[in-house]
Design an enzyme around this catalytic site. Sequence first.
Site, PDB file in Angstrom:
ATOM      1  N   PHE A 237       0.880  -1.184   0.000  1.00 50.31           N
ATOM      2  CA  PHE A 237       0.000   0.000   0.000  1.00 50.31           C
ATOM      3  C   PHE A 237       0.917   1.234   0.000  1.00 50.31           C
ATOM      4  O   PHE A 237       0.773   2.149   0.801  1.00 50.31           O
ATOM      5  CB  PHE A 237      -0.924   0.037   1.214  1.00 50.31           C
ATOM      6  CG  PHE A 237      -1.773  -1.179   1.418  1.00 50.31           C
ATOM      7  CD1 PHE A 237      -2.980  -1.334   0.745  1.00 50.31           C
ATOM      8  CD2 PHE A 237      -1.386  -2.167   2.311  1.00 50.31           C
ATOM      9  CE1 PHE A 237      -3.774  -2.450   0.961  1.00 50.31           C
ATOM     10  CE2 PHE A 237      -2.171  -3.286   2.528  1.00 50.31           C
ATOM     11  CZ  PHE A 237      -3.367  -3.434   1.858  1.00 50.31           C
ATOM     12  N   CYS A 348      -5.090   4.063   9.568  1.00 46.85           N
ATOM     13  CA  CYS A 348      -5.568   5.451   9.595  1.00 46.85           C
ATOM     14  C   CYS A 348      -7.069   5.492   9.847  1.00 46.85           C
ATOM     15  O   CYS A 348      -7.743   6.461   9.496  1.00 46.85           O
ATOM     16  CB  CYS A 348      -5.213   6.166   8.298  1.00 46.85           C
ATOM     17  SG  CYS A 348      -5.879   5.402   6.808  1.00 46.85           S
TER      18      CYS A 348
END
Length: 405
Positions: A237, A348
Amino acid sequence: MSETPEDHTDRPVIRLKPKANARAIRHGAPWVYDNELVTDRRTKKIAAGSIATLEDAGREVIGTVAVTPGSRIFARILDRAPDVQIDSAWFEQKLQAALDHRTRLYDKPFYRLVHAEADGLPGVIIDRFGDAAVIQPNAAWAETHLDLLTNALAKITGVTTILKNASGRARQLEGLDAENTVLLGDVPEAPIHVSMNGATYLADLTGGQKTGLFYDQRPNHAFAANLSKDARVLDVFSHVGGFSLAALASGASSALAVDGSAPALALAEGGAKAMGASDRFATRQGDAFDELAALNEEGAQFDVVICDPPAFAPSKRSLETGLRAYERVARLAATLVAPGGYLGLCSCSHAATIEKFRNASIRGIGRAGCSSQLIHTGFAGADHPMHPQLAESGYLKSIFFRILP
């Protein structure tokens, strides 16, 4: 958008219900929810983005708020003063305070300048890239006052290019458009080179994700880079190569960046080229879960593996599904770490607390048949301050494990 400040003498008044927690708001809670307010046809007709006066149930003024009647967050605290004018001087004072903090932190003007509620500008994100800045006005009041904000930003910082980024779920919830626009100056003709932790990143301010670069991971990039000298590094990612380029700058022998976005990987390759590290850098485009599985099938091994996925749990409703995804990432990634190597996992998702995220990660490592040590916990950089009474502002978590031989 408003070019002139509103007249505080004509403001509507909204009032808390008797059972609402007025004390919490007086002590700093930045949001007022719709079920905490007395709402009638008058209050529901207040235009989104309007400035209003907030009173408690006894009609004592609490402060000045921005109102979005159609939102679950009906009002956002702007100022404790009841008669403050939301004008150029008010914006300039907020921006100057934010700038003073960042210039103490960084010797170059590349950082998050405004982190919403924590910097006293609810719903407003501003990232700075040298002489350019990108604003995300994620609340109706900020959109309404965007001209004042833009002018104040140019005056206080001296930036010559200001872009509006209208992407993101928050604007949809506020009933705002998704149109990106140029507010000042000209669109940059090429990605901007940003130096962090000795690495060079390319930030696409118009075609990239969000504002073009994620500054929040800067200290976590640095921690991972310290583990990476002479190491084989896998960055999953990766976006524009956040962890992998920092690792190369610290002497990694090789780095592989995996991401689903071809444009993001192209920017990562451009950063590696700018650093003179192309010969040690490679990319793989594809679904991260598929690529993790493929690397396992290939028998690949790395000394440092970092996974920094998007928010798998953006809301409480998606929490359990998100935690299972984090567990799966940990399980697939742990087996790629060579014995004695390091695994960094990030979240996140503000709905996933550090405890829940850590537990999900530990379960995943255990399911992979690996033993580990938890060696470090990191959060967002200091240019992303957390509002002490708003957990959502402390969304980023980063945990590092050593996979035992």
